[in-house]
Design an enzyme around this catalytic site. Structure first.
Site, PDB file in Angstrom:
ATOM      1  N   HIS A  80      -7.618  -5.493  -0.777  1.00 29.57           N
ATOM      2  CA  HIS A  80      -6.408  -4.734  -0.433  1.00 29.57           C
ATOM      3  C   HIS A  80      -5.603  -5.571   0.555  1.00 29.57           C
ATOM      4  O   HIS A  80      -5.716  -5.398   1.786  1.00 29.57           O
ATOM      5  CB  HIS A  80      -6.831  -3.392   0.177  1.00 29.57           C
ATOM      6  CG  HIS A  80      -5.728  -2.382   0.234  1.00 29.57           C
ATOM      7  ND1 HIS A  80      -5.128  -1.853  -0.880  1.00 29.57           N
ATOM      8  CD2 HIS A  80      -5.127  -1.790   1.299  1.00 29.57           C
ATOM      9  CE1 HIS A  80      -4.209  -0.977  -0.521  1.00 29.57           C
ATOM     10  NE2 HIS A  80      -4.184  -0.932   0.793  1.00 29.57           N
ATOM     11  N   ASP A 109      -9.541  -4.736  -5.294  1.00 31.13           N
ATOM     12  CA  ASP A 109      -9.003  -3.846  -4.260  1.00 31.13           C
ATOM     13  C   ASP A 109      -9.878  -2.591  -4.158  1.00 31.13           C
ATOM     14  O   ASP A 109      -9.971  -1.823  -5.106  1.00 31.13           O
ATOM     15  CB  ASP A 109      -7.573  -3.446  -4.624  1.00 31.13           C
ATOM     16  CG  ASP A 109      -6.836  -2.725  -3.502  1.00 31.13           C
ATOM     17  OD1 ASP A 109      -7.505  -2.048  -2.706  1.00 31.13           O
ATOM     18  OD2 ASP A 109      -5.606  -2.828  -3.440  1.00 31.13           O
ATOM     19  N   SER A 145       0.830  -1.193   0.000  1.00 31.56           N
ATOM     20  CA  SER A 145       0.000   0.000   0.000  1.00 31.56           C
ATOM     21  C   SER A 145       0.877   1.260   0.000  1.00 31.56           C
ATOM     22  O   SER A 145       1.628   1.494  -0.943  1.00 31.56           O
ATOM     23  CB  SER A 145      -0.965  -0.041   1.187  1.00 31.56           C
ATOM     24  OG  SER A 145      -1.983   0.922   1.066  1.00 31.56           O
TER      25      SER A 145
END
Length: 245
Positions: free
Chosen positions: A197, A165, A117
Site C-alpha cells: 500500500h 497491497d 488511498s
C-alpha cells in the site's frame, strides 16, 4: 457537510505562469504535509506546474492530536454504506478544486487529481460527481466506493496499484478497469507486483509516463473528427471544382 476551511500547501513555478495544476489528496490519518515528498518529486518533473496539497476535511477518528485528517470516517463503514459515507464531502471538494483553478487561472483540462488511498477514493468519486472537473485522475492504491454505472466522458482515469497491497486489494483496481472497459471509458492501469500500500518508484515512474505520453481518447476523437471534416471539405471542393457550369 458545511463549507470547510481547508489547510493547503502549495508549490508554484519559480518564474512564469503555471501550465498545469496538480492537486494532491492524502490517505486516511495523514495530512497535506505527508504529500510533501510526492509534491517535490512532481515538481522536479513538472517545474511549471502549480502543485497543491489539501488537508482532509475532518479530524481523523483515531488521532486525538487532531493532526491526522480524513475525507470521511471509516468508523462502522461497510461495502453497503461506503458511497453514502463519502457523499457529503464531494461538493466541498468540488468547491476546493474550483477555487484552486480560479486562483491559478488554469482550467479543468489542465488539472490532475492525484490521490492516495482514501484520497484516490475521493478523486474517483469526484470524477463521477462532476464529469470534467479535472482532465485526469491518478488513483494510487485506491478503489471506487461503488463501481460506476456511467463513465466520465471528460476525465481520463489512471490506476496505480501494488500487487500485494494488504489494505485495498488490487482486485478492486482490476474490477474497476473491467467495468470501465465495458463502459468504454478512457482509463489505464499499472500494477507493481510485490508492492504494498504505497507509491513506490515503479508506480511513480509509470504515473509520469502516463502524464507525459497518454493522449486522452477524447483528444484522439476530436482530432479525428477535425481531420474527417477537413477531408470532407477538400473532397467537396474538388467536386465543385470539377463541376461544369
Amino acid at each position: 457537510m458545511d463549507q470547510v476551511a481547508v489547510k493547503t500547501l502549495q508549490w508554484l513555478p519559480e518564474s512564469g505562469r503555471p501550465e498545469q495544476l496538480l492537486l494532491l489528496l492524502h490517505g486516511v490519518g495523514a495530512n497535506a504535509a505527508d504529500m510533501v515528498p510526492l509534491a517535490e518529486m512532481l515538481r522536479r518533473e513538472f517545474p511549471q506546474a502549480a502543485i497543491l496539497a489539501f488537508d482532509g476535511f475532518e479530524p481523523f477518528d483515531g488521532d486525538p492530536s487532531g493532526l491526522g485528517r480524513q475525507w470521511f470516517s471509516l468508523a462502522g463503514i461497510t461495502e453497503e454504506n461506503r458511497a453514502a459515507r463519502l457523499a457529503p464531502a464531494l461538493q466541498p471538494l468540488a468547491d476546493t478544486v474550483h477555487a484552486a483553478q480560479q486562483a491559478t487561472g488554469l482550467g479543468q483540462q489542465a488539472t490532475a487529481l492525484i490521490g492516495f488511498s482514501q484520497g484516490a477514493i475521493m478523486s474517483l468519486a469526484l470524477a463521477q460527481f462532476e464529469d470534467g472537473i479535472a482532465g485526469r485522475v491518478l488513483a494510487f492504491a485506491g478503489r471506487y466506493a461503488t463501481l460506476p454505472l456511467v463513465a466520465p466522458k471528460m476525465t481520463t482515469l489512471h490506476f496505480f496499484h501494488g500487487g500485494a497491497d494488504p489494505v485495498i486489494d488490487v482486485q478492486h483496481a482490476k474490477d474497476a478497469m473491467q467495468r470501465l472497459a465495458e463502459l468504454q471509458a478512457d482509463a489505464t492501469i499499472d500494477i507493481a507486483e510485490g508492492a504494498g500500500h504505497e507509491i513506490n518508484g515503479v508506480l511513480f515512474n509509470q504515473a509520469i509516463f502516463r502524464l507525459r505520453n497518454h493522449i486522452p481518447y477524447r483528444s484522439w476523437m476530436a482530432a479525428m473528427g477535425h481531420a474527417q471534416a477537413q477531408a470532407q471539405t477538400q473532397a467537396s471542393g474538388r467536386v465543385d471544382g470539377d463541376r461544369e457550369d
